[in-house]
Design a protein around this motif. Structure first.
Motif, PDB file in Angstrom:
ATOM      1  N   GLY A  13       0.856  -1.190   0.000  1.00 46.11           N
ATOM      2  CA  GLY A  13       0.000   0.000   0.000  1.00 46.11           C
ATOM      3  C   GLY A  13       0.880   1.223   0.000  1.00 46.11           C
ATOM      4  N   THR A  14       0.314   2.372   0.409  1.00 46.00           N
ATOM      5  CA  THR A  14       1.115   3.587   0.446  1.00 46.00           C
ATOM      6  C   THR A  14       1.940   3.621   1.738  1.00 46.00           C
ATOM      7  OG1 THR A  14      -0.546   4.845   1.627  1.00 46.00           O
ATOM      8  CG2 THR A  14      -0.701   4.853  -0.785  1.00 46.00           C
ATOM      9  N   VAL A  15       2.862   4.575   1.764  1.00 43.61           N
ATOM     10  CA  VAL A  15       3.689   4.789   2.953  1.00 43.61           C
ATOM     11  C   VAL A  15       2.785   5.076   4.156  1.00 43.61           C
ATOM     12  CG1 VAL A  15       5.321   6.454   3.952  1.00 43.61           C
ATOM     13  CG2 VAL A  15       5.713   5.532   1.643  1.00 43.61           C
ATOM     14  N   GLU A  16       1.815   5.967   3.925  1.00 40.96           N
ATOM     15  CA  GLU A  16       0.882   6.351   4.992  1.00 40.96           C
ATOM     16  C   GLU A  16       0.109   5.136   5.519  1.00 40.96           C
ATOM     17  OE1 GLU A  16      -2.029   9.075   3.426  1.00 40.96           O
ATOM     18  OE2 GLU A  16      -1.384  10.517   4.945  1.00 40.96           O
ATOM     19  N   GLN A  17      -0.377   4.301   4.614  1.00 40.16           N
ATOM     20  CA  GLN A  17      -1.131   3.115   5.035  1.00 40.16           C
ATOM     21  C   GLN A  17      -0.253   2.157   5.834  1.00 40.16           C
ATOM     22  OE1 GLN A  17      -2.394   1.942   1.137  1.00 40.16           O
ATOM     23  NE2 GLN A  17      -4.419   2.885   1.348  1.00 40.16           N
ATOM     24  N   ASN A  18       0.994   2.035   5.414  1.00 40.40           N
ATOM     25  CA  ASN A  18       1.919   1.161   6.142  1.00 40.40           C
ATOM     26  C   ASN A  18       2.152   1.661   7.566  1.00 40.40           C
ATOM     27  OD1 ASN A  18       3.527  -1.237   4.864  1.00 40.40           O
ATOM     28  ND2 ASN A  18       2.998   0.148   3.180  1.00 40.40           N
TER      29      ASN A  18
ATOM     30  N   GLU B  44       6.765  12.975   9.464  1.00 44.30           N
ATOM     31  CA  GLU B  44       7.570  14.200   9.558  1.00 44.30           C
ATOM     32  C   GLU B  44       8.924  13.897  10.236  1.00 44.30           C
ATOM     33  OE1 GLU B  44       6.561  17.394   8.693  1.00 44.30           O
ATOM     34  OE2 GLU B  44       8.522  18.179   9.353  1.00 44.30           O
ATOM     35  N   LEU B  45       8.837  13.200  11.354  1.00 48.83           N
ATOM     36  CA  LEU B  45      10.042  12.864  12.122  1.00 48.83           C
ATOM     37  C   LEU B  45      11.053  12.096  11.275  1.00 48.83           C
ATOM     38  CD1 LEU B  45      11.293  12.732  15.060  1.00 48.83           C
ATOM     39  CD2 LEU B  45      10.165  10.509  15.275  1.00 48.83           C
ATOM     40  N   LEU B  46      10.548  11.252  10.375  1.00 43.94           N
ATOM     41  CA  LEU B  46      11.424  10.396   9.585  1.00 43.94           C
ATOM     42  C   LEU B  46      11.697  10.949   8.187  1.00 43.94           C
ATOM     43  CD1 LEU B  46       9.935   7.060  10.832  1.00 43.94           C
ATOM     44  CD2 LEU B  46      12.355   7.647  10.950  1.00 43.94           C
ATOM     45  N   GLY B  47      11.304  12.208   7.957  1.00 40.59           N
ATOM     46  CA  GLY B  47      11.546  12.820   6.651  1.00 40.59           C
ATOM     47  C   GLY B  47      10.811  12.126   5.522  1.00 40.59           C
ATOM     48  N   LEU B  48       9.583  11.646   5.823  1.00 37.28           N
ATOM     49  CA  LEU B  48       8.831  10.878   4.822  1.00 37.28           C
ATOM     50  C   LEU B  48       7.537  11.569   4.390  1.00 37.28           C
ATOM     51  CD1 LEU B  48       9.131   7.305   6.412  1.00 37.28           C
ATOM     52  CD2 LEU B  48      10.116   8.002   4.213  1.00 37.28           C
TER      53      LEU B  48
ATOM     54  N   ALA C  47       4.201  10.392   1.580  1.00 36.91           N
ATOM     55  CA  ALA C  47       3.049   9.778   2.266  1.00 36.91           C
ATOM     56  C   ALA C  47       2.171   8.951   1.328  1.00 36.91           C
ATOM     57  CB  ALA C  47       2.219  10.864   2.946  1.00 36.91           C
ATOM     58  N   ARG C  48       1.977   9.438   0.105  1.00 34.33           N
ATOM     59  CA  ARG C  48       1.059   8.743  -0.808  1.00 34.33           C
ATOM     60  C   ARG C  48       1.782   7.884  -1.847  1.00 34.33           C
ATOM     61  NH1 ARG C  48      -1.462  13.061   1.011  1.00 34.33           N
ATOM     62  NH2 ARG C  48      -3.314  12.515   2.201  1.00 34.33           N
ATOM     63  N   ALA C  49       3.081   7.784  -1.698  1.00 31.77           N
ATOM     64  CA  ALA C  49       3.830   6.907  -2.624  1.00 31.77           C
ATOM     65  C   ALA C  49       3.604   5.454  -2.227  1.00 31.77           C
ATOM     66  CB  ALA C  49       5.324   7.229  -2.528  1.00 31.77           C
TER      67      ALA C  49
ATOM     68  N   GLY D  65      16.737   2.809   1.868  1.00 35.24           N
ATOM     69  CA  GLY D  65      16.754   3.668   3.054  1.00 35.24           C
ATOM     70  C   GLY D  65      15.359   4.162   3.409  1.00 35.24           C
ATOM     71  N   GLU D  66      14.583   4.504   2.380  1.00 33.68           N
ATOM     72  CA  GLU D  66      13.214   4.964   2.631  1.00 33.68           C
ATOM     73  C   GLU D  66      12.368   3.830   3.207  1.00 33.68           C
ATOM     74  OE1 GLU D  66      13.281   8.196  -1.061  1.00 33.68           O
ATOM     75  OE2 GLU D  66      12.470   6.189  -1.356  1.00 33.68           O
ATOM     76  N   LEU D  67      12.547   2.639   2.647  1.00 35.87           N
ATOM     77  CA  LEU D  67      11.804   1.471   3.151  1.00 35.87           C
ATOM     78  C   LEU D  67      12.111   1.214   4.616  1.00 35.87           C
ATOM     79  CD1 LEU D  67      12.106  -1.376   0.490  1.00 35.87           C
ATOM     80  CD2 LEU D  67      10.028  -0.252   1.302  1.00 35.87           C
ATOM     81  N   GLN D  68      13.383   1.325   4.968  1.00 31.25           N
ATOM     82  CA  GLN D  68      13.751   1.070   6.359  1.00 31.25           C
ATOM     83  C   GLN D  68      13.150   2.143   7.266  1.00 31.25           C
ATOM     84  OE1 GLN D  68      14.094  -1.070   8.500  1.00 31.25           O
ATOM     85  NE2 GLN D  68      16.132  -1.836   8.305  1.00 31.25           N
ATOM     86  N   ARG D  69      13.060   3.377   6.760  1.00 34.66           N
ATOM     87  CA  ARG D  69      12.442   4.436   7.562  1.00 34.66           C
ATOM     88  C   ARG D  69      10.943   4.181   7.741  1.00 34.66           C
ATOM     89  NH1 ARG D  69      13.530   9.749   4.886  1.00 34.66           N
ATOM     90  NH2 ARG D  69      14.767   8.733   3.259  1.00 34.66           N
ATOM     91  N   VAL D  70      10.301   3.655   6.698  1.00 31.94           N
ATOM     92  CA  VAL D  70       8.877   3.318   6.827  1.00 31.94           C
ATOM     93  C   VAL D  70       8.701   2.205   7.866  1.00 31.94           C
ATOM     94  CG1 VAL D  70       6.838   2.406   5.648  1.00 31.94           C
ATOM     95  CG2 VAL D  70       8.327   4.023   4.467  1.00 31.94           C
TER      96      VAL D  70
END
Ligand code: ADP
Length: 240
Positions: free
Chosen positions: A92-97, A118-122, A126-128, A136-141
């Protein structure tokens, strides 16, 4: 600080092989502990015990003074969150995760999800879709999914392995912020001794399933540990 975890005479065996053998380990509530050691030393096994995914073959893992020989109940398991080295994300999206755990618990998501992104620079992602992100983005999610729950205990299994300095910094800052703000107990498994020094006042060294050292991180990293194998590990003579 009160004791949150107390491990006594704990062993974990797979078949005939003992992969973890810890006589005594205490983790006070609110502690930030690093666990280091070579590959195969039993670090991930220890984390699985601490989050009740696994039970010791012998001995006891006490949490908050209690122990559950038949498995910890759901409300206790929900206090403890483990972030794996290779994140498993929903399609799903980053937000949904990031919202997933809160939804599962029937808790309101929006503000907490936004603050975590916001804290994780994501926020801009949000809707990706999660599967389109970089490592790196995946690990932040994956970390976001844990942080948003404000768990009592955060367990991290090499959360920044193979990441670039920008991602490492974002992840470390977010973990420190959670620890400071909510007094979260954090146990981080890392192969990076500099990371242990940056984050954790106390470090435990595991070698071949044994706790050979447990003390102030500075003392260990200055090569003043009590066990000669620790000194070899710290000085890089031991391959890991
Ligand atoms: P580390 O995290 O320090 O690399 P692990 O806790 O993952 O070490 O593993 C410790 C040892 O236990 C390793 O030798 C590993 O192969 C073994 N091991 C881990 N899980 C299992 C399992 N489910 N069955 C058999 N052996 C396992």
């Amino acid at each position: 600080m009160s004791t949150l975890y107390a491990l006594e005479h704990v062993t974990v065996r797979y078949g005939a092989r003992t992969v973890l053998s810890i006589d005594h380990l205490e983790i006070p509530a609110g502690e930030f502990l690093a666990v280091v050691g070579p590959s195969g030393a039993g670090k991930s096994t220890l984390l699985r015990l601490l989050c009740f995914l696994e039970r010791p073959t012998t001995g006891t893992v006490r949490y908050d003074g209690r122990t559950w020989p038949d498995g910890a109940p759901l409300d206790v398991r929900r206090e403890v969150t483990l972030v794996f080295q290779r994140p498993l994300l929903l399609d799903g999206t980053v937000e949904q995760n990031v919202a997933y755990g809160l939804r599962l618990r029937g808790e309101p998501a929006d503000e907490r999800v936004a603050a975590t992104l916001e804290l994780l620079g994501l926020s801009h992602l949000a809707r990706a879709r999660a599967r389109t992100l970089s490592g790196g983005e995946l690990q932040r999610v994956a970390l976001g999914r844990a942080l948003v729950l404000r768990p009592r205990v955060l367990l991290l299994d090499e959360p920044t392995a193979n990441l670039d300095p920008h991602n490492v910094a974002l992840i470390e800052e977010a973990i420190v912020a959670l620890h400071r703000e909510y007094g979260t107990t954090v146990v981080i498994v890392t192969h990076n001794l500099h990371q242990a020094r940056r984050l954790a006042p106390r470090t435990a060294v595991l070698l071949d399933g044994h706790l050979v050292e447990d003390g102030p991180t500075d003392v260990l990293l200055e090569g003043r540990g009590t066990d000669p194998r620790t000194r070899a590990f710290v000085s890089g003579e031991m391959v890991y």
